[in-house]
Design a protein around this motif. Structure first.
Motif, mmCIF file in Angstrom:
data_model
loop_
_atom_site.group_PDB
_atom_site.id
_atom_site.type_symbol
_atom_site.label_atom_id
_atom_site.label_comp_id
_atom_site.label_asym_id
_atom_site.label_seq_id
_atom_site.Cartn_x
_atom_site.Cartn_y
_atom_site.Cartn_z
ATOM 1 N N VAL A 65 0.821 -1.216 0.000
ATOM 2 C CA VAL A 65 0.000 0.000 0.000
ATOM 3 C C VAL A 65 0.855 1.266 0.000
ATOM 4 C CG1 VAL A 65 -0.243 0.190 2.527
ATOM 5 C CG2 VAL A 65 -2.045 1.070 1.058
ATOM 6 N N VAL A 66 2.031 1.237 0.642
ATOM 7 C CA VAL A 66 2.880 2.424 0.708
ATOM 8 C C VAL A 66 3.773 2.536 -0.521
ATOM 9 C CG1 VAL A 66 4.726 3.569 1.998
ATOM 10 C CG2 VAL A 66 2.857 2.452 3.228
ATOM 11 N N GLY A 67 4.448 1.436 -0.862
ATOM 12 C CA GLY A 67 5.423 1.480 -1.941
ATOM 13 C C GLY A 67 4.827 1.459 -3.329
ATOM 14 N N TYR A 68 3.713 0.744 -3.507
ATOM 15 C CA TYR A 68 3.131 0.611 -4.847
ATOM 16 C C TYR A 68 1.927 1.517 -5.058
ATOM 17 C CZ TYR A 68 6.217 -3.296 -5.706
ATOM 18 O OH TYR A 68 7.343 -4.073 -5.900
ATOM 19 N N ALA A 69 1.049 1.638 -4.045
ATOM 20 C CA ALA A 69 -0.114 2.516 -4.203
ATOM 21 C C ALA A 69 0.186 3.935 -3.758
ATOM 22 C CB ALA A 69 -1.302 1.967 -3.414
ATOM 23 N N THR A 207 -1.701 -0.115 -12.462
ATOM 24 C CA THR A 207 -2.740 0.824 -12.049
ATOM 25 C C THR A 207 -2.383 1.493 -10.733
ATOM 26 O OG1 THR A 207 -4.439 -0.506 -13.159
ATOM 27 C CG2 THR A 207 -5.184 1.039 -11.474
ATOM 28 N N LEU A 208 -1.927 0.709 -9.764
ATOM 29 C CA LEU A 208 -1.543 1.273 -8.474
ATOM 30 C C LEU A 208 -0.356 2.217 -8.618
ATOM 31 C CD1 LEU A 208 -1.873 -1.893 -6.188
ATOM 32 C CD2 LEU A 208 -3.463 0.019 -6.387
ATOM 33 N N THR A 209 0.592 1.853 -9.479
ATOM 34 C CA THR A 209 1.757 2.712 -9.700
ATOM 35 C C THR A 209 1.344 4.032 -10.336
ATOM 36 O OG1 THR A 209 3.157 0.752 -9.983
ATOM 37 C CG2 THR A 209 4.026 2.841 -10.789
ATOM 38 N N ALA A 210 0.378 3.978 -11.251
ATOM 39 C CA ALA A 210 -0.116 5.211 -11.873
ATOM 40 C C ALA A 210 -0.751 6.125 -10.830
ATOM 41 C CB ALA A 210 -1.131 4.868 -12.963
ATOM 42 N N ILE A 211 -1.492 5.556 -9.890
ATOM 43 C CA ILE A 211 -2.096 6.354 -8.816
ATOM 44 C C ILE A 211 -1.002 6.950 -7.933
ATOM 45 C CG2 ILE A 211 -3.536 6.220 -6.744
ATOM 46 C CD1 ILE A 211 -5.176 4.065 -8.179
ATOM 47 N N GLY A 275 13.846 -0.952 1.033
ATOM 48 C CA GLY A 275 13.676 -0.380 -0.306
ATOM 49 C C GLY A 275 12.208 -0.348 -0.672
ATOM 50 N N MET A 276 11.599 0.814 -0.522
ATOM 51 C CA MET A 276 10.164 0.960 -0.753
ATOM 52 C C MET A 276 9.806 0.731 -2.218
ATOM 53 S SD MET A 276 7.824 4.273 0.283
ATOM 54 C CE MET A 276 8.698 4.404 1.832
ATOM 55 N N GLY A 277 8.714 0.015 -2.442
ATOM 56 C CA GLY A 277 8.247 -0.226 -3.797
ATOM 57 C C GLY A 277 9.034 -1.272 -4.548
#
Length: 344
Positions: A65-69, A207-211, A275-277
């Motif tokens: 939720v933090v790294g990708y969204a 989609t989550l990365t775009a957000i 390493g986030m994301g």
């Protein structure tokens, strides 16, 4: 087959090689999990291995939720506690079997995460962080003061481990054995990692990365931001709830202080240091920040200073965490190799 046909036959593409490499990594991870209790036979280190596996679950769930969204959730300790208390109370109050209570505990945590996202869907950055932190404080106060249900500061004791599993033609697998309990939790963590890895590499991950990158631009492309935020929160909180279920059956005792808001900051530190994301980074971040305090225990209270300094240095000089450090080392190794090969 003729030599000409062999020459014309195309070799594996870069994508195929990458998929093969990832499969090999999963095999190596499974083999490592199988070996660890044999390498560390003492109950002390097997206990630490179980804590590592639980922290890995918490870290990869939060990273989703933090790294990708891109949603700064600092209330992960709340879902951790909800999963632990929900599964325990379902077993002790309603006499449900462990695995049914486990599934319901995960679902309740996931629903709680989705409900939080509905209230915080229009919040971003530090506003979302404050809202999620407030949710964690409220959850902690409920666990502490609803004494008729949670026993409050008195705690819940005598929580049984998962029931034995009987397989045909094999001895019963008893989870009072720390090695077996580690295999169960670490195997589940590996399964969750595989599922999340598939999600982040699918159109859902894009989609989550775009957000995360630009929510307004994503909305202009027809992406329903609130729906996908709710999905990310639900998945992340469900994983934390699963970790809470395992924590309760492992420790055998539940007290609200185990789910205080400081736990959320510890989880966030694991994600940032790793390493986030990246998904793999939080795994190593969770292992490092779990094992490091134990390795430094011999130097007494000084270990807290060393621990804090290590985390601070990583954040200051390696914002990408351990994954960024590994990439820099790999690049330098490739450059050094190329220089040696270029020499006459």
């Amino acid at each position: 087959m003729s030599d000409l046909a062999r020459i014309k036959q195309p070799g594996p593409t870069l994508n195929q090689r990458f998929i093969t490499f990832r499969r090999l990594c999963f095999v190596v991870a499974a083999f490592t999990i199988a070996l660890l209790p044999l390498i560390f036979p003492s109950s002390y280190w097997r206990t630490n291995l179980i804590v590592c596996a639980i922290n890995v679950l918490l870290a990869i769930g939060l990273d989703f939720v933090v790294g990708y969204a891109g949603q700064l959730n600092i209330g992960q300790s709340a879902f951790y506690g909800i999963g632990a208390y929900a599964s325990t109370l379902l077993i002790m109050k309603l006499a449900l079997p462990f695995w049914i209570a486990f599934v319901l505990g995960v679902l309740i945590s996931g629903i709680a995460g989705a409900l939080l996202s509905l209230f915080a869907v229009r919040l971003r950055g530090h506003y979302l962080a404050i809202a999620s932190l407030g949710f964690a404080v409220i959850t902690y106060q409920i666990l502490l003061n609803w004494i008729s249900l949670t026993q409050g500061p008195l705690g819940i004791y005598a929580i049984a481990p998962p029931p034995p599993i009987a397989l045909p033609w094999l001895p019963r697998i008893v989870f009072t054995n720390l090695a077996n309990l580690f295999y169960l939790i670490a195997g589940f963590a590996l399964l969750v990692y595989f599922i999340l890895d598939q999600l982040v590499r699918s159109p859902i991950g894009e989609t989550l990365t775009a957000i995360r990158e630009d929510e307004l631009s994503a909305a202009s492309l027809g992406i329903d931001g609130p729906k996908w935020k709710a999905f990310a929160f639900a998945v992340s909180s469900a994983v934390a709830g699963a970790a809470g279920c395992f924590y309760a059956s492992f420790v055998g005792t539940l007290v609200p202080d185990a789910f205080f808001i400081t736990e959320s900051f510890s989880m966030l530190a694991m994600v940032i240091v790793g390493g986030m994301g990246t998904l793999i980074g939080p795994v190593f971040g969770a292992i490092l920040l779990t094992v490091l305090p134990e390795l430094l225990r011999g130097i007494g209270d000084l270990r807290l200073i060393v621990y804090g300094a290590a985390v601070t240095l990583v954040v200051l000089f390696m914002p990408g965490g351990l994954v960024q450090a590994a990439r820099l080392i790999a690049r330098r190794a490739l450059r050094t190799r190329a220089k040696f090969e270029a020499r006459p």
